[in-house]
Design a protein around this motif. Structure first.
Motif, PDB file in Angstrom:
ATOM      1  N   SER A  65       0.773  -1.156  -0.440  1.00 51.41           N
ATOM      2  CA  SER A  65       0.063  -0.091   0.246  1.00 51.41           C
ATOM      3  C   SER A  65       1.091   1.353   0.360  1.00 51.41           C
ATOM      4  CB  SER A  65      -0.951  -0.045   0.780  1.00 51.41           C
ATOM      5  OG  SER A  65      -1.280  -1.376   0.973  1.00 51.41           O
ATOM      6  N   GLY A  69       1.115   3.785  -2.689  1.00 54.13           N
ATOM      7  CA  GLY A  69       0.613   4.807  -2.894  1.00 54.13           C
ATOM      8  C   GLY A  69       1.575   6.168  -3.383  1.00 54.13           C
ATOM      9  N   ASN A  72       1.718   6.969  -6.998  1.00 53.64           N
ATOM     10  CA  ASN A  72      -0.075   7.641  -7.160  1.00 53.64           C
ATOM     11  C   ASN A  72       0.126   9.002  -7.094  1.00 53.64           C
ATOM     12  OD1 ASN A  72      -0.997   4.928  -8.157  1.00 53.64           O
ATOM     13  ND2 ASN A  72      -2.933   5.697  -7.813  1.00 53.64           N
ATOM     14  N   ASN A  73       1.298   9.026  -5.858  1.00 54.87           N
ATOM     15  CA  ASN A  73       1.046  10.271  -5.662  1.00 54.87           C
ATOM     16  C   ASN A  73       1.990  11.604  -6.513  1.00 54.87           C
ATOM     17  OD1 ASN A  73      -0.533  10.611  -2.908  1.00 54.87           O
ATOM     18  ND2 ASN A  73       0.982  10.405  -1.968  1.00 54.87           N
TER      19      ASN A  73
END
Length: 303
Positions: A65, A69, A72-73
């Motif tokens: 995760s 993350g 994706n950021n």
């Protein structure tokens, strides 16, 4: 200002089905089928050799995760930066049109310059989407200008060169002072800076190793998870595993869309609508009344 209408709950489900699920459905289905086989197998024969416990998979899921993350950021930052640059393009175009209107009250004197500004936005959008740049800008050029850009491999830059050449001509004719020319030239440089920033985003994607490592880890996690959950969750295992797989694979696909913000996918920037905003505002500065309508979402998708 462009506003996308907020869909209702049942309409949101339709959008998600169309934009995400169709791209990851086979992955989720494969993981769900494997979970069903593992549950069926666990009823006939214990699978202690792969039962690593929920604690181990919780740690692995947390690490995955965090990595997901981070990627994706990074992709969202690219999308957000592209959005800001196109907002700057709208502002610079309006400022130039307003200054030209103040300098040349006669519409005929500034119509050619404003047309070049509109053509620049069309050409830039076409360049970022790998479309025909010359065709996109042809409507806003006269015949001599069309001929001059035919040999150019960078049509938006060629349009800015035409605009700058017109400013030099006005300066030599004494219609604008050297100070006014420098101010307008700085505005043109700002447009060129927007183009350069957008080209940088387009031509420098995130490292492929990030995406490859993330996908392999997500597949490994989702394929091994049923062996850990089956002994405790039993027939709920396929549902839980499919939900987790949908989340991981869906976020991975969403990152792919945001990484390239200038495309035609559901979550890419609505360049056509942004160009139409510039076109309408600049035509209105020429006192045009037969203006094209602003683009509106079709099936809650604005492009």
């Amino acid at each position: 200002m462009i506003v996308r209408p907020r869909p209702r709950a049942y309409q949101l489900l339709f959008i998600l089905r169309g934009s995400v699920v169709r791209h990851i459905a086979w992955k989720v289905l494969a993981v769900a089928l494997l979970s069903c086989l593992v549950v069926w197998w666990s009823h006939g024969e214990p699978i202690e050799f792969l039962n690593a416990g929920l604690g181990t998979f919780s740690i692995l899921g947390l690490a995955l995760s965090v990595f997901l993350g981070f990627r994706n950021n990074a992709c969202y930052d690219r999308w957000w930066e592209a959005r800001k640059h196109w907002g700057d393009l709208i502002v610079h175009s309006r400022n130039l049109a307003r200054e030209l209107a103040a300098l040349f009250p006669n519409v005929a004197q500034r119509e050619g310059l404003v047309s070049l500004l509109i053509g620049f936005s069309h050409a830039l959008a076409a360049r970022l989407r790998d479309q025909d740049e010359a065709q996109a800008v042809s409507k806003w050029l006269n015949e001599s200008d069309k001929t001059s850009i035919q040999v150019s491999r960078n049509v938006p830059n060629a349009v800015l060169q035409l605009f700058d050449a017109r400013l030099v001509g006005l300066y030599r004719q004494g219609l604008i002072s050297d100070i006014v020319y420098q101010i307008l030239s700085q505005k043109v440089s700002a447009l060129a800076a927007v183009q350069g920033a957008c080209e940088r985003i387009k031509t420098t994607p995130t490292p492929f190793a990030y995406s490859l490592l993330l996908r392999r880890t997500a597949w490994l996690f989702c394929l091994l998870l049923p062996f850990s959950l089956a002994p405790s969750l039993n027939f709920l295992t396929p549902l839980i595993v499919a939900t987790i797989a949908y989340t991981f694979f869906g976020l991975d696909y969403l990152g792919d869309e945001l990484e390239e913000p200038f495309g035609l996918l559901d979550n890419d920037l609505p360049l056509n609508a942004l160009v139409r905003v510039i076109e309408v505002d600049l035509l209105e500065s020429l006192n045009k009344r037969d203006l094209p309508p602003n683009l509106t979402p079709v099936n809650y998708l604005l492009q």
